[in-house]
Design an enzyme around this catalytic site. Sequence first.
Site, PDB file in Angstrom:
ATOM      1  N   GLY A 197      41.861  32.834  49.344  1.00  0.00           N
ATOM      2  CA  GLY A 197      41.130  32.738  50.414  1.00  0.00           C
ATOM      3  C   GLY A 197      41.587  33.263  51.741  1.00  0.00           C
ATOM      4  O   GLY A 197      41.019  33.349  52.908  1.00  0.00           O
ATOM      5  N   SER A 198      43.189  33.275  51.973  1.00  0.00           N
ATOM      6  CA  SER A 198      43.791  33.780  53.048  1.00  0.00           C
ATOM      7  C   SER A 198      43.546  35.225  53.258  1.00  0.00           C
ATOM      8  O   SER A 198      43.355  35.728  54.205  1.00  0.00           O
ATOM      9  CB  SER A 198      45.139  33.285  53.084  1.00  0.00           C
ATOM     10  OG  SER A 198      45.100  31.777  53.013  1.00  0.00           O
ATOM     11  N   SER A 237      48.495  31.962  55.277  1.00  0.00           N
ATOM     12  CA  SER A 237      48.516  31.088  54.186  1.00  0.00           C
ATOM     13  C   SER A 237      48.065  29.767  54.436  1.00  0.00           C
ATOM     14  O   SER A 237      48.544  29.167  55.337  1.00  0.00           O
ATOM     15  CB  SER A 237      50.084  30.999  53.699  1.00  0.00           C
ATOM     16  OG  SER A 237      50.344  29.990  52.775  1.00  0.00           O
ATOM     17  N   LYS A 270      50.195  27.922  38.262  1.00  0.00           N
ATOM     18  CA  LYS A 270      51.066  27.538  39.499  1.00  0.00           C
ATOM     19  C   LYS A 270      52.349  26.825  39.065  1.00  0.00           C
ATOM     20  O   LYS A 270      53.534  26.981  39.453  1.00  0.00           O
ATOM     21  CB  LYS A 270      50.361  27.041  40.675  1.00  0.00           C
ATOM     22  CG  LYS A 270      49.638  28.058  41.378  1.00  0.00           C
ATOM     23  CD  LYS A 270      48.922  27.364  42.568  1.00  0.00           C
ATOM     24  CE  LYS A 270      47.985  28.384  43.340  1.00  0.00           C
ATOM     25  NZ  LYS A 270      47.165  27.668  44.249  1.00  0.00           N
ATOM     26  N   THR A 313      52.311  29.646  50.051  1.00  0.00           N
ATOM     27  CA  THR A 313      51.897  30.665  49.162  1.00  0.00           C
ATOM     28  C   THR A 313      53.312  31.848  49.017  1.00  0.00           C
ATOM     29  O   THR A 313      53.909  32.037  50.165  1.00  0.00           O
ATOM     30  CB  THR A 313      50.798  31.610  49.495  1.00  0.00           C
ATOM     31  OG1 THR A 313      49.825  30.818  49.945  1.00  0.00           O
ATOM     32  CG2 THR A 313      50.552  32.765  48.672  1.00  0.00           C
ATOM     33  N   HIS A 369      31.320  57.168  41.201  1.00  0.00           N
ATOM     34  CA  HIS A 369      32.090  58.030  40.620  1.00  0.00           C
ATOM     35  C   HIS A 369      32.788  57.840  39.612  1.00  0.00           C
ATOM     36  O   HIS A 369      33.613  58.543  39.016  1.00  0.00           O
ATOM     37  CB  HIS A 369      32.995  58.532  41.834  1.00  0.00           C
ATOM     38  CG  HIS A 369      32.566  59.323  43.035  1.00  0.00           C
ATOM     39  ND1 HIS A 369      32.471  60.642  43.111  1.00  0.00           N
ATOM     40  CD2 HIS A 369      32.087  58.613  44.160  1.00  0.00           C
ATOM     41  CE1 HIS A 369      32.193  60.961  44.385  1.00  0.00           C
ATOM     42  NE2 HIS A 369      31.771  59.770  44.800  1.00  0.00           N
ATOM     43  N   GLU A 405      35.458  30.800  41.126  1.00  0.00           N
ATOM     44  CA  GLU A 405      36.189  29.696  41.371  1.00  0.00           C
ATOM     45  C   GLU A 405      35.572  28.212  41.442  1.00  0.00           C
ATOM     46  O   GLU A 405      35.711  27.246  41.262  1.00  0.00           O
ATOM     47  CB  GLU A 405      37.007  29.846  42.839  1.00  0.00           C
ATOM     48  CG  GLU A 405      38.219  30.567  42.781  1.00  0.00           C
ATOM     49  CD  GLU A 405      39.011  30.863  43.712  1.00  0.00           C
ATOM     50  OE1 GLU A 405      39.759  29.730  44.068  1.00  0.00           O
ATOM     51  OE2 GLU A 405      39.185  31.770  44.698  1.00  0.00           O
ATOM     52  N   ARG A 460      39.641  28.585  49.782  1.00  0.00           N
ATOM     53  CA  ARG A 460      38.418  29.401  49.672  1.00  0.00           C
ATOM     54  C   ARG A 460      37.193  28.870  50.518  1.00  0.00           C
ATOM     55  O   ARG A 460      36.345  29.713  50.754  1.00  0.00           O
ATOM     56  CB  ARG A 460      37.858  29.495  48.038  1.00  0.00           C
ATOM     57  CG  ARG A 460      37.492  28.048  47.557  1.00  0.00           C
ATOM     58  CD  ARG A 460      37.302  28.275  46.021  1.00  0.00           C
ATOM     59  NE  ARG A 460      37.012  27.026  45.414  1.00  0.00           N
ATOM     60  CZ  ARG A 460      37.835  26.253  44.935  1.00  0.00           C
ATOM     61  NH1 ARG A 460      39.197  26.393  44.939  1.00  0.00           N
ATOM     62  NH2 ARG A 460      37.406  25.031  44.310  1.00  0.00           N
TER      63      ARG A 460
END
Length: 351
Positions: A56-57, A99, A346, A104, A252, A236, A151
Amino acid sequence: MQLDNFTEFHQIDMQNMLGEINGLPQQLADAYLHSANYELKGLKKPDLVLVAGMGGSAIGADLLSAYCIPFCSVPIISLREYTLPAWAANHRTLVVASSHSGNTEETIAVFDQALQAGLPILAVATGGEIARKAQEAQVPLWKFEHHGQPRAAVGFSFGILLALLERLDLIPPQRQLVEQTVEAMEESRENYGAHVAVVKNPVKRMAGQVVGRQAAIFGSDHLAPVARRWKTQINELAKAWAQFEFLPEADHNTLAGMEKDESILEKTTVLFLKGGHAHPRNLLRADLTKQEMLVSGMTVDAIDFKGGSRLAEMWDAILFGDYLAYYLAMVYDIDPTPIEVLSSLKRSMKK
């Protein structure tokens, strides 16, 4: 959940993601206007702007770069990595460490490298380690207050950076355009909002087309990063699979992928984001690509955003996409806020 039963949404939406989406116009206005009060602390006009961020950042930088292409005097580069590019030290590069949490790890790594290289740095965060490091190193810290998910802070991640470019004399004044955009978003909210019945709500009807299918979102020009935003919001909020594509690039390569894997294509809905300020050739490409897909039997639709400016079109499309992802979450009976799989990853990374 039936989408007309909006008074029951709170039973699923336990942390009020709907309130975050409803507040997006005001968030954008506040982020831009309040950024006039932040200190530059000697920051000068750079040769280029490098924005380090994730999720989101990072999307704020993507949106900013696409919006500013016609009039920004320097490149704006979004970096989703651990490593500061070697070329950054060879230019007068402004590194923006963005962040939401300030913790982050990829962004912290780039911050440390930029500090070691002696580059000008601006930290943008609600707090955390990056805020601590910025204060310790005495570099500018633009700290904002937001207690929701990253987000849901896209108005901050874009509006703050837009104000930064203006204050560094890299782009023309934006205040009037921002005010017009916010007003247009508020009007659109009256058509997209949860209180509007399906029969009159274009976003709820679109959610009905996408439910149970994989969404592939195509965008070009200033709406290209919005396609990415739609994809990540569907991931999300609705916890559903989606992909994004950019025109003209998709013509392409991606278009050739219609010849095989029919079982997958039958479960895919392709959505084209179109704007009145897009390049005429890209508008033509969108129409012709849509026709090729229809002939191949794919489910395809297009959403036209005809705002008074590039900024208004971009943000109308963002608002539409956020509501779309939210309504998909409601149909799937899933809370749009928590993301256990990302939280689990995480935790594993910290071990």
